[in-house]
Design an enzyme around this catalytic site. Structure first.
Site, PDB file in Angstrom:
ATOM      1  N   ARG A 298       0.849  -1.191   0.000  1.00 23.68           N
ATOM      2  CA  ARG A 298       0.000   0.000   0.000  1.00 23.68           C
ATOM      3  C   ARG A 298       0.885   1.242   0.000  1.00 23.68           C
ATOM      4  NH1 ARG A 298      -4.800   1.276   4.355  1.00 23.68           N
ATOM      5  NH2 ARG A 298      -3.104   1.081   5.876  1.00 23.68           N
TER       6      ARG A 298
ATOM      7  N   ASP B 281      -3.430   2.767  14.042  1.00 27.39           N
ATOM      8  CA  ASP B 281      -2.675   3.472  13.020  1.00 27.39           C
ATOM      9  C   ASP B 281      -3.278   4.853  12.845  1.00 27.39           C
ATOM     10  OD1 ASP B 281      -4.954   3.170  11.486  1.00 27.39           O
ATOM     11  OD2 ASP B 281      -4.054   1.779  10.042  1.00 27.39           O
TER      12      ASP B 281
END
Length: 542
Positions: free
Chosen positions: A175, A456
């Site tokens: 990603r 996150d």
């Protein structure tokens, strides 16, 4: 592609840099193996070809936000109605992306990559985005680790253990950063390059041919998209990159995270734009909640309750999931479920059992709804998720399972705010999680265990925009009757900060957490809701 200009010298190595390309980050020996003249020339070519379109699309986001603020709510696009109603499917997937029943995610840190690839999951998504603080060292070391993982030479020696890959490992996906982020350490023609194009370009340039030779391919997750036009830009990047490296069109495969409210109204259009390169869609639940708040702003009609009450079963989230699954299966591709962020609670077996039961129930819900796989954040959760999907999904996926005959979600259902309450505990938790995460992020750590969850940037963003929304929405009141005011916010923030200061010590607090508190305070008290906290926070990174 580029002519070579004058040598650039660091204290450790001399190298050649392409013309009108400047790298201000350190060039220690291993970094120079990634930042070769040819690789930098490839990144420069991507920048020169696509930067103006990237900036144009970012400006389009601003214009859309202005329209929504003036009362024009998100809706399905009338101009693409015929595309949504017509029959078509995306291109077939390669063999190693057919079965994705459990995927594990994490940063591109060396130990994490080895453990994740060995975890028993079908796929590992190596994350250059929300679970990675993009310091220059993290960006460069991540590329080195990915290169070594692709070639199966990655290992790690510690006093306690030697880490190396098992004979059979998960399929690797990467990603890159979102379209909104830039990389300040690499300039092309005096402009910082897109973080997305740098992450994608370096990984693709160094590894695409090697991956194909090993029977896999260059596979990606695409974050933070807000429209099919942004997917179109990625598709153009893919076509150009494949042409430059003499790789067949359609070799790249990419899964798009539907993690913004605007993107939920363009799921068919996004798959159409990427139809030669699509590997489906993913329900990025935490960022989706963040985007919902940010997009709809301080309108009391869309005020959300405590984050803990915004589960995947509340009406608007359930509608979003149904939409993603139906879209993907109609187009012949995977609909991936969301993240289980729990981590083992080693010192409390009773609490650990409760947490793991929550994971089990969440994965049961996803498998029964028709998801073709799911995400976990810790290797210990892989067996739990595998057991559920093995039991309920004996085939490689559920793409060909008959679609539900239920009506598809309407725009009103996607926009409906869930009912619930706002509590002092919920406000305090938002303050605590956001400040702790942001301080860790500034220190270079983007994947932070907090209160038995692996957090996150997405959960820090939810915490931040919820506080902003509650402060700026007229009539926001706690369950005990107190209004949410600047005075109450500052009182609770001081308590959170005083406790944190004692825990981490004065030096650590001053270096990392005081800047975090100052930035957080500036963002939540500003008149306008900032797009991303990571944009101003990036200026605090070396």
């Amino acid at each position: 592609m580029e002519t070579l200009d004058q040598p650039i010298v660091s204290s450790k190595v001399e190298f050649l840099c392409p013309e009108r390309v400047k790298v201000s980050g350190d060039f220690c020996g291993p970094y120079a193996e990634i930042l070769t003249p040819s690789a930098l020339a490839f990144v420069a070519a991507l920048h020169r070809r696509f930067e103006s379109k990237r900036r144009e699309l970012l400006q389009r986001r601003v214009q859309r936000r202005t329209e929504i603020a003036s009362g024009k709510l998100p809706d399905f696009l009338p101009e693409t109605q015929s595309l949504r109603e017509s029959d078509w499917q995306v291109a077939p997937l390669p063999e190693d992306l057919i079965d994705r029943r459990v995927e594990i995610t994490g940063p591109t840190e060396r130990k994490m990559i080895i453990n994740a690839l060995n975890s028993g999951a079908k796929v590992f998504m190596a994350d250059c985005e929300d679970s990675s603080a993009p310091t220059w060292d993290n960006v460069m070391q991540g590329q080195i680790n990915l290169r070594d993982a692709v070639r199966r030479t990655i290992s790690l020696e510690t006093p306690a253990k030697t880490y190396q890959l098992n004979p059979t490992t998960a399929t690797l996906m990467v990603r890159p950063r979102g379209w909104h982020l830039e990389e300040k350490h690499v300039l092309v023609d005096g402009e910082p390059v897109s973080g997305a194009l740098l992450d994608f370009g370096l990984y693709f340039f160094h590894n695409a041919h090697e991956l194909l030779a090993r029977g896999s391919g260059p596979y990606f997750y695409l974050p933070k998209l807000e429209s099919h036009l942004e997917a179109r830009l990625w598709n153009e990047v893919f076509e150009f990159a494949q042409w430059e490296l003499k790789i067949a069109k359609g070799t790249i495969k990419a899964t798009v995270l539907i993690e913004t409210l605007p993107a939920a109204f363009e799921t068919h259009e996004i798959l159409w734009e990427l139809r030669q390169h699509s590997a489906g869609l993913n329900c990025g639940r935490w960022d989706y909640i963040f985007s919902y708040i940010k997009t709809l702003g301080a309108n009391p009609r869309y005020r959300l309750p405590d984050r803990s009450q915004v589960t995947m079963t509340v009406p608007n989230m359930a509608a979003y999931v149904r939409l993603v699954i139906d879209t993907c299966h109609r187009r012949g591709v995977h609909a991936m479920g969301g993240m289980a962020a729990q981590i083992p609670i080693k010192d409390n077996p009773a609490e650990n059992a409760v947490a793991l039961d929550k994971v089990h129930l969440d994965k049961l819900r996803e498998a029964r709804l028709g998801h073709d796989g799911t995400w976990v954040a810790h290797p210990a959760l892989v067996p739990i998720a595998l057991e559920v999907f093995n039991d309920l999904m004996p085939e490689a996926n559920q793409i060909n399972k008959p679609r539900s005959g239920a009506p598809l979600p309407t725009a009103a259902e996607l926009l409906q705010a869930p009912h619930g309450t706002i509590t002092e505990a919920g406000l305090r938790q938002n303050l605590d999680v956001a400040v702790r995460y942001l301080g860790a992020w500034i220190s270079g750590n983007g994947c932070v265990p907090l209160y038995n969850l692996m957090e996150d940037a997405a959960t820090a963003e939810i915490s931040r925009v919820q506080v902003w929304q509650w402060l700026h929405t007229p009539g926001t009141v706690l369950t005990d009757g107190r209004p949410v005011t600047n005075e109450l916010y500052r009182e609770l923030l001081k308590e959170v900060v005083d406790r944190l200061r004692q825990e981490v010590g004065e030096e650590t607090y001053i270096t990392y957490y005081r800047p975090a508190v100052q930035l957080f305070d500036r963002l939540v008290t500003a008149d306008d809701c900032a797009d991303f906290l990571t944009l101003p926070a990036y200026e605090l990174l070396p």
